[in-house]
Design a protein around this motif. Structure first.
Motif, PDB file in Angstrom:
ATOM      1  N   ALA A  24      -5.447   4.094  11.527  1.00 39.08           N
ATOM      2  CA  ALA A  24      -6.416   3.193  10.615  1.00 39.08           C
ATOM      3  C   ALA A  24      -5.579   2.032  10.211  1.00 39.08           C
ATOM      4  O   ALA A  24      -6.173   0.848   9.971  1.00 39.08           O
ATOM      5  N   ILE A  25      -4.355   2.197   9.644  1.00 43.55           N
ATOM      6  CA  ILE A  25      -3.540   1.082   9.358  1.00 43.55           C
ATOM      7  C   ILE A  25      -3.339   0.136  10.350  1.00 43.55           C
ATOM      8  O   ILE A  25      -3.343  -1.349  10.242  1.00 43.55           O
ATOM      9  N   MET A  26      -3.096   0.516  11.620  1.00 47.53           N
ATOM     10  CA  MET A  26      -2.680  -0.573  12.786  1.00 47.53           C
ATOM     11  C   MET A  26      -4.173  -1.240  13.109  1.00 47.53           C
ATOM     12  O   MET A  26      -4.214  -2.584  13.435  1.00 47.53           O
ATOM     13  N   ASN A  27      -5.194  -0.581  12.880  1.00 44.94           N
ATOM     14  CA  ASN A  27      -6.772  -1.178  13.267  1.00 44.94           C
ATOM     15  C   ASN A  27      -6.829  -2.558  11.978  1.00 44.94           C
ATOM     16  O   ASN A  27      -7.280  -3.455  12.390  1.00 44.94           O
ATOM     17  N   LEU A  28      -6.230  -2.173  10.848  1.00 39.97           N
ATOM     18  CA  LEU A  28      -6.369  -2.962   9.822  1.00 39.97           C
ATOM     19  C   LEU A  28      -5.209  -4.147   9.706  1.00 39.97           C
ATOM     20  O   LEU A  28      -5.451  -5.397   9.487  1.00 39.97           O
TER      21      LEU A  28
ATOM     22  N   ILE B 252       0.715  -1.204   0.005  1.00 43.66           N
ATOM     23  CA  ILE B 252       0.076   0.035   0.109  1.00 43.66           C
ATOM     24  C   ILE B 252       0.949   1.292  -0.154  1.00 43.66           C
ATOM     25  O   ILE B 252       1.950   1.122   0.435  1.00 43.66           O
ATOM     26  N   PRO B 253       0.412   2.340  -0.294  1.00 44.03           N
ATOM     27  CA  PRO B 253       1.005   3.849  -0.587  1.00 44.03           C
ATOM     28  C   PRO B 253       1.723   3.931   1.025  1.00 44.03           C
ATOM     29  O   PRO B 253       1.187   3.499   1.942  1.00 44.03           O
TER      30      PRO B 253
ATOM     31  N   GLY C  54      -6.025  -8.265  10.564  1.00 48.11           N
ATOM     32  CA  GLY C  54      -5.509  -9.344   9.981  1.00 48.11           C
ATOM     33  C   GLY C  54      -5.303  -8.915   8.474  1.00 48.11           C
ATOM     34  O   GLY C  54      -5.209 -10.016   7.490  1.00 48.11           O
ATOM     35  N   MET C  55      -5.842  -7.584   8.193  1.00 50.72           N
ATOM     36  CA  MET C  55      -5.798  -7.437   6.747  1.00 50.72           C
ATOM     37  C   MET C  55      -4.648  -6.806   6.264  1.00 50.72           C
ATOM     38  O   MET C  55      -4.499  -6.812   4.858  1.00 50.72           O
ATOM     39  N   LEU C  56      -3.831  -6.421   6.876  1.00 50.84           N
ATOM     40  CA  LEU C  56      -2.462  -5.583   6.660  1.00 50.84           C
ATOM     41  C   LEU C  56      -1.509  -6.324   7.372  1.00 50.84           C
ATOM     42  O   LEU C  56      -1.769  -6.682   8.465  1.00 50.84           O
TER      43      LEU C  56
ATOM     44  N   VAL D 251      -0.881  -6.043   1.968  1.00 52.34           N
ATOM     45  CA  VAL D 251      -2.092  -6.667   2.052  1.00 52.34           C
ATOM     46  C   VAL D 251      -1.799  -7.995   2.280  1.00 52.34           C
ATOM     47  O   VAL D 251      -1.241  -8.838   1.678  1.00 52.34           O
ATOM     48  N   THR D 252      -2.429  -8.911   3.327  1.00 54.60           N
ATOM     49  CA  THR D 252      -2.164 -10.167   3.705  1.00 54.60           C
ATOM     50  C   THR D 252      -3.615 -10.954   3.013  1.00 54.60           C
ATOM     51  O   THR D 252      -4.256 -10.332   2.474  1.00 54.60           O
ATOM     52  N   LYS D 253      -3.288 -12.307   3.096  1.00 54.02           N
ATOM     53  CA  LYS D 253      -4.426 -13.114   2.557  1.00 54.02           C
ATOM     54  C   LYS D 253      -5.685 -12.951   3.642  1.00 54.02           C
ATOM     55  O   LYS D 253      -5.438 -13.189   4.497  1.00 54.02           O
ATOM     56  N   LEU D 254      -6.698 -12.768   2.928  1.00 51.77           N
ATOM     57  CA  LEU D 254      -7.892 -12.362   3.843  1.00 51.77           C
ATOM     58  C   LEU D 254      -8.232 -13.930   4.483  1.00 51.77           C
ATOM     59  O   LEU D 254      -8.149 -14.978   3.862  1.00 51.77           O
ATOM     60  N   PRO D 255      -8.654 -13.866   5.872  1.00 52.09           N
ATOM     61  CA  PRO D 255      -9.112 -15.187   6.299  1.00 52.09           C
ATOM     62  C   PRO D 255     -10.433 -15.624   5.821  1.00 52.09           C
ATOM     63  O   PRO D 255     -11.246 -14.698   5.206  1.00 52.09           O
TER      64      PRO D 255
END
Length: 140
Positions: free
Chosen positions: A54-58, A34-35, A62-64, A74-78
């Motif tokens: 915002a990033i830390m929440n993601l 991501i940027p 487990g999304m980032l 970006v991580t693999k979505l569960p």
């Protein structure tokens, strides 16, 4: 989607929804870098601390994933789990199951999720976050 600085929703939550929508709709695929926080802050006209939260929440969702010195990816979505598993057990089976409710409330659907479900973007839903146990073991 644009940040509304006059809204009662915190800025970091608005940014989080925008970023999460990009992930859920596939604009940002698994492995995408991501940027930078500076670029996102400039793009959305908010502070770096707003972007960082915002990033830390993601990351917590487990999304980032952050990699020191490399960036945020970006991580693999569960995969979706069946939260109703215990409701389909036959009455004559002797299985002990229970759930711990972690959080609940009413939320507005994320635009990407609403789109995938064919619902209007402002659709409200009941949010439940719970842990399921069966015979004393955590569901996986």
């Amino acid at each position: 989607m644009k940040i509304d600085k006059a809204a009662t929703t915190p800025l970091y939550s608005q940014v989080e929804v925008i970023l999460e929508d990009k992930i859920l709709t596939g604009v940002w695929d698994e492995g995408f870098q991501i940027p930078t926080e500076n670029e996102l802050a400039e793009t959305h006209d908010v502070s770096n601390i707003t972007i960082k939260r915002a990033i830390m929440n993601l990351v917590d969702k487990g999304m980032l994933m952050r990699q020191r010195g490399r960036g945020t990816f970006v991580t693999k979505l569960p995969t979706e789990k069946n939260i109703h598993k215990s409701e389909f057990i036959k009455m004559n089976e002797e299985i002990s199951s229970s759930h711990n409710l972690l959080a609940s409330g009413f939320h507005q659907a994320y635009p990407g999720v609403a789109k995938q479900l064919g619902l209007p973007a402002d659709t409200e839903f009941v949010y439940l976050e719970r842990l399921g146990y069966e015979e004393g073991e955590l569901f996986h």
